[in-house]
Write an enzyme that holds these catalytic residues in place. Structure first.
Site, short mmCIF file in Angstrom:
data_model
loop_
_atom_site.label_atom_id
_atom_site.label_comp_id
_atom_site.label_asym_id
_atom_site.label_seq_id
_atom_site.Cartn_x
_atom_site.Cartn_y
_atom_site.Cartn_z
N ASP A 146 -8.21 -15.68 12.33
CA ASP A 146 -8.81 -16.98 12.60
C ASP A 146 -10.32 -16.95 12.34
OD1 ASP A 146 -9.80 -19.39 13.85
OD2 ASP A 146 -7.98 -19.45 15.05
N THR B 283 -8.66 -25.26 13.66
CA THR B 283 -7.59 -24.25 13.73
C THR B 283 -6.19 -24.84 13.58
OG1 THR B 283 -8.95 -22.77 15.04
CG2 THR B 283 -6.56 -22.49 15.22
N ASP C 264 -13.02 -15.60 14.75
CA ASP C 264 -13.41 -16.95 15.17
C ASP C 264 -14.19 -16.94 16.48
OD1 ASP C 264 -13.00 -20.02 14.95
OD2 ASP C 264 -12.23 -19.57 16.95
N HIS D 83 -18.13 -18.14 16.93
CA HIS D 83 -18.63 -19.24 17.78
C HIS D 83 -19.76 -18.74 18.68
CE1 HIS D 83 -15.97 -22.52 16.82
NE2 HIS D 83 -14.88 -21.81 17.08
N ASP E 90 -7.73 -19.89 8.51
CA ASP E 90 -7.66 -21.35 8.63
C ASP E 90 -8.95 -22.03 8.19
OD1 ASP E 90 -8.93 -20.10 10.74
OD2 ASP E 90 -8.00 -21.31 12.30
N HIS E 91 -10.07 -21.34 8.35
CA HIS E 91 -11.38 -21.95 8.06
C HIS E 91 -12.44 -20.87 8.11
CE1 HIS E 91 -12.22 -21.45 12.33
NE2 HIS E 91 -11.09 -22.07 12.60
N HIS F 102 -17.16 -24.91 13.14
CA HIS F 102 -16.38 -25.32 11.97
C HIS F 102 -15.78 -26.66 12.30
CE1 HIS F 102 -12.72 -24.20 14.20
NE2 HIS F 102 -13.47 -23.20 14.65
#
Length: 410
Positions: free
Chosen positions: A19, A55, A174, A178, A221-222, A322
């Protein structure tokens, strides 16, 4: 020679998501496992994911081949005005199957065609969708170590009634992206740790004698973009929060105005800040494929890259985020594919995230449902002559459900 080895091997596929793994993280610090996979397989340099770059929408795109407006998982936080029900990743209130059933994920199709699937924490795999759960699955629990997830998948791939399709999800990088922001040098340790985890997966597949027979796709996912306390857009400066409710939060904000207040809220926000673009639902650009769904709210506010939309500064903010425009390079994920079906030491410049689904169906020898992707767009990453059970872009007439293309509003 074993008699078994004379039997044609059933194709096996493992789909892995780290992720928030941005496409360029592999160049930040030494990542020998990623580069080993690249040397032995295919690396796609630019994958354009779907809007919004969050996500749940993107993980569901990867397994349905649909834009968010068509598969119905339009955000991590959603409100359905017809059901009068909410869906929330933050509150882990994501198990209402009605939110997932505008599409049919690939594990359902795989099982309806007589195969077995196994999922280790992939979003949506612990939800009964169209009455079906994966053959084997792990109920979502973030505290389960990566190694335990890998062990389960290998157990399922090597059992007497083996799965042909596995899905593996890991929450990093992920979470650290963050907390730290992607440009923070401390992200290097997290990226190195992901590389070690990929190395562990490869070594375990080799131990289980799977590595040479399984097609492994490693993606995300990103990506992630750097934020700053200097780049906050405060809604309270422009409109009273008595007039609306925020459904999905920064940096793409879904706004539900109170009854009769749509014009007032829109007019207050439309030109409020130079780094925020505000759309009425029907004005959302066609290129986003993000307006034909009832769970998309009447007003959408989209921050420019690196900006955050908050009520006010007391909300706090994340150093990395994101959800921005899906053409922003920082939003793009990694994509590697290695296995007997794939070319070796090959590079492809571009693909769409929607193209993964028809590719997976081709690899598994199952019929794709209608989707927004194209196998023709990615067949150049395959070894020529690898048998595919289906024509390049043909669709199944066997109905799983009405998996719809984005032609009509609902």
């Amino acid at each position: 020679m074993h008699a078994l080895s004379l039997q044609p091997a059933r194709p096996k596929v493992l789909l892995v998501s780290f992720d928030g793994f941005r496409w360029d993280y592999i160049y930040r610090v030494p990542t020998p496992s990623f580069h080993y996979a690249m040397k032995n397989g295919v690396h796609v340099r630019q994958v354009t994911n779907v809007f919004i770059t969050k996500t749940y929408p993107n993980h569901y795109t990867l397994v349905t081949g649909l834009y968010a407006e068509s598969h119905g998982i339009v955000a991590n936080e959603m409100y359905d005005p017809v059901l009068n029900e909410s869906f929330s990743l933050n509150k882990m209130n994501t198990h209402n199957s009605k939110f997932w059933e505008e599409a049919c994920p690939i594990w359902v199709t795989n099982q309806r065609e007589g195969h077995k699937s196994g999922a280790a924490m992939w979003p949506g795999t612990d939800v009964k969708i169209h009455g079906v759960l994966p053959t084997h699955y792990m109920p979502y629990n973030e505290s389960v170590p990566f190694e335990d997830r890998v062990a389960k998948l290998i157990e399922w791939f090597t059992s007497e009634e083996p799965i042909n399709f596995g899905l593996l999800y890991w929450e990093q990088p992920d979470e650290m992206g963050h907390l730290l922001g992607p440009e923070n040098p401390l992200m290097g340790a997290t990226i190195k740790d992901i590389d070690r985890k990929l190395g562990y997966l490869i070594s375990e597949l080799k131990k289980a004698k799977l590595w040479d027979v399984i097609n492994v796709i490693v993606t995300s996912d990103h990506g992630m973009s750097q934020s700053s306390s200097e780049r906050l857009i405060e809604l309270d400066q422009y409109v009273s929060r008595e007039l609306y409710e925020v459904i999905e939060h920064t940096p793409t904000v879904a706004i539900l105005p109170k009854e009769g207040k749509l014009e007032e809220v829109y007019e207050a926000l439309a030109n409020a800040h130079p780094n925020m673009t505000v759309y009425k639902k029907e004005q959302i650009p066609d290129r986003f494929h993000y307006k034909h769904n009832r769970k998309i709210q009447p007003i959408l506010a989209v921050a420019d890259k690196g900006w955050e939309i908050v009520h006010n500064k007391t909300d706090g903010f994340l150093f990395g985020n994101h959800g921005y425009d899906n053409t922003v390079p920082e939003m793009h994920p990694i994509f590697l594919a290695v296995g007997p079906a794939f070319r070796k030491n090959a590079t492809k410049q571009f693909m769409n995230a929607t193209d993964l689904y028809p590719l997976l169906c081709h690899l598994l020898g199952i019929n794709p449902l209608p989707n927004n992707g194209s196998l023709n767009a990615v067949k150049d990453i395959l070894v020529e002559g690898v048998p595919g059970a289906r024509g390049a872009d043909s669709y199944s007439t066997i109905k799983c459900i009405k998996q719809r293309m984005p032609s009509s509003a609902n």
